[in-house]
Write a protein that holds these residues in place. Structure first.
Motif, PDB file in Angstrom:
ATOM      1  N   ILE A  40       0.739  -1.413  -0.463  1.00  0.00           N
ATOM      2  CA  ILE A  40       0.437   0.190  -0.181  1.00  0.00           C
ATOM      3  C   ILE A  40       1.072   1.994   0.350  1.00  0.00           C
ATOM      4  CG2 ILE A  40      -2.122  -0.892   1.233  1.00  0.00           C
ATOM      5  CD1 ILE A  40      -0.756   0.356   3.653  1.00  0.00           C
TER       6      ILE A  40
ATOM      7  N   PRO B 222      -3.855   0.351   8.943  1.00  0.00           N
ATOM      8  CA  PRO B 222      -4.700   0.929   9.100  1.00  0.00           C
ATOM      9  C   PRO B 222      -5.601   0.033   8.456  1.00  0.00           C
ATOM     10  CG  PRO B 222      -3.610   2.947   9.047  1.00  0.00           C
ATOM     11  CD  PRO B 222      -2.161   1.574   8.993  1.00  0.00           C
ATOM     12  N   THR B 223      -5.616   0.135   6.731  1.00  0.00           N
ATOM     13  CA  THR B 223      -6.480  -1.141   6.175  1.00  0.00           C
ATOM     14  C   THR B 223      -6.717  -2.959   5.825  1.00  0.00           C
ATOM     15  OG1 THR B 223      -5.191  -0.596   3.893  1.00  0.00           O
ATOM     16  CG2 THR B 223      -7.183   1.511   4.631  1.00  0.00           C
TER      17      THR B 223
ATOM     18  N   PHE C 149      -9.574  -5.026   6.435  1.00  0.00           N
ATOM     19  CA  PHE C 149     -10.474  -5.314   5.744  1.00  0.00           C
ATOM     20  C   PHE C 149      -9.836  -7.120   4.523  1.00  0.00           C
ATOM     21  CE2 PHE C 149     -11.823  -5.051   0.773  1.00  0.00           C
ATOM     22  CZ  PHE C 149     -12.477  -4.888   1.108  1.00  0.00           C
ATOM     23  N   SER C 150      -8.436  -7.269   4.786  1.00  0.00           N
ATOM     24  CA  SER C 150      -8.257  -7.901   3.336  1.00  0.00           C
ATOM     25  C   SER C 150      -8.557  -9.640   4.645  1.00  0.00           C
ATOM     26  CB  SER C 150      -6.699  -8.427   3.804  1.00  0.00           C
ATOM     27  OG  SER C 150      -5.671  -7.909   5.065  1.00  0.00           O
TER      28      SER C 150
ATOM     29  N   GLN D 196     -14.945   2.756   2.177  1.00  0.00           N
ATOM     30  CA  GLN D 196     -14.514   1.659   2.938  1.00  0.00           C
ATOM     31  C   GLN D 196     -14.758   2.819   4.073  1.00  0.00           C
ATOM     32  OE1 GLN D 196     -11.676  -0.604   1.431  1.00  0.00           O
ATOM     33  NE2 GLN D 196     -10.818  -1.016   3.498  1.00  0.00           N
ATOM     34  N   SER D 197     -15.008   2.489   5.471  1.00  0.00           N
ATOM     35  CA  SER D 197     -14.226   2.880   6.308  1.00  0.00           C
ATOM     36  C   SER D 197     -13.998   2.431   7.862  1.00  0.00           C
ATOM     37  CB  SER D 197     -15.072   3.895   7.094  1.00  0.00           C
ATOM     38  OG  SER D 197     -16.615   3.291   7.238  1.00  0.00           O
ATOM     39  N   PHE D 198     -13.216   2.922   8.633  1.00  0.00           N
ATOM     40  CA  PHE D 198     -13.062   1.491   9.529  1.00  0.00           C
ATOM     41  C   PHE D 198     -13.086   2.577  10.820  1.00  0.00           C
ATOM     42  CE2 PHE D 198     -10.538   0.815   5.305  1.00  0.00           C
ATOM     43  CZ  PHE D 198     -10.193  -0.529   6.128  1.00  0.00           C
TER      44      PHE D 198
ATOM     45  N   TYR E 169     -11.775   2.226  14.542  1.00  0.00           N
ATOM     46  CA  TYR E 169     -11.079   1.650  15.641  1.00  0.00           C
ATOM     47  C   TYR E 169     -11.293   1.663  16.789  1.00  0.00           C
ATOM     48  CZ  TYR E 169      -7.969   0.672  11.488  1.00  0.00           C
ATOM     49  OH  TYR E 169      -7.925   0.684   9.659  1.00  0.00           O
TER      50      TYR E 169
ATOM     51  N   LEU F 130     -15.987  -2.316  10.401  1.00  0.00           N
ATOM     52  CA  LEU F 130     -15.416  -1.648   9.575  1.00  0.00           C
ATOM     53  C   LEU F 130     -16.933  -1.372   8.282  1.00  0.00           C
ATOM     54  CD1 LEU F 130     -13.118  -5.004   8.200  1.00  0.00           C
ATOM     55  CD2 LEU F 130     -12.943  -2.900   9.774  1.00  0.00           C
TER      56      LEU F 130
ATOM     57  N   ALA G  91     -17.956  -1.525   3.843  1.00  0.00           N
ATOM     58  CA  ALA G  91     -17.507  -0.903   2.771  1.00  0.00           C
ATOM     59  C   ALA G  91     -18.903  -1.140   1.703  1.00  0.00           C
ATOM     60  CB  ALA G  91     -17.282  -2.525   2.907  1.00  0.00           C
TER      61      ALA G  91
END
Length: 152
Positions: free
Chosen positions: A31, A56-57, A60-61, A88-90, A92, A139, A141
């Motif tokens: 990334i 941070p992302t 998602f994986s 997409q948002s997170f 935490y 998460l 999406a």
């Protein structure tokens, strides 16, 4: 083909994964992350972390580890050739580190359309937790499905 709104509320198969340092380093490089805390354990420790943190992302994986990560879309009648990544948002709650066992539990929370059905949207929210149930992140999406035959 219109997406059946009955899928709203559907919980999708959970995925459990153990976070691995090598995988975090590869993800960080993929990334374009340049902060050394994501690739160098000593830099991470100097910054106050016990080990390299998950970028941070990265969370998602986890869902992509399913044997067929897009089966839920196909079951909903979505033609994968017309799928776009919309948003997409997170949120935490804590950081993840190598050795952490995390479970991602996704569910469909909304389905709607725009432009007379030419664009359909599927909102998927995923809770990422530790084995004791403590939250790591939430998460969200938004998947966009183009319907090329609509509105023409």
């Amino acid at each position: 083909m219109a997406i059946d709104p009955a899928i709203v509320g559907k919980e999708l198969p959970a995925t459990t994964s153990t976070v691995e340092a090598g995988r975090l380093r590869i993800f960080a490089k993929a990334i374009g992350e340049t902060d050394p805390i994501y690739t160098d354990a000593e830099a991470a420790k100097a910054a106050g972390h016990p080990d390299i943190p998950a970028p941070p992302t990265f969370l998602f994986s986890i869902e992509l580890e399913q044997p067929d990560a897009f089966a839920d879309l196909a079951e909903a009648g979505v033609d994968l050739r017309f799928v776009l990544h919309g948003e997409q948002s997170f949120t935490y709650h804590s950081l993840a580190y190598p050795g952490d066992v995390l479970t991602a539990t996704p569910r469909i929370t909304d389905v709607y359309s725009k432009k007379g059905g030419a664009l359909e949207f599927i909102v998927k929210e995923t809770a990422v937790t530790r084995p004791d149930g403590s939250p790591v992140a939430d998460l969200k999406a938004v998947i966009v499905v183009r319907n090329p035959g609509v509105g023409r």
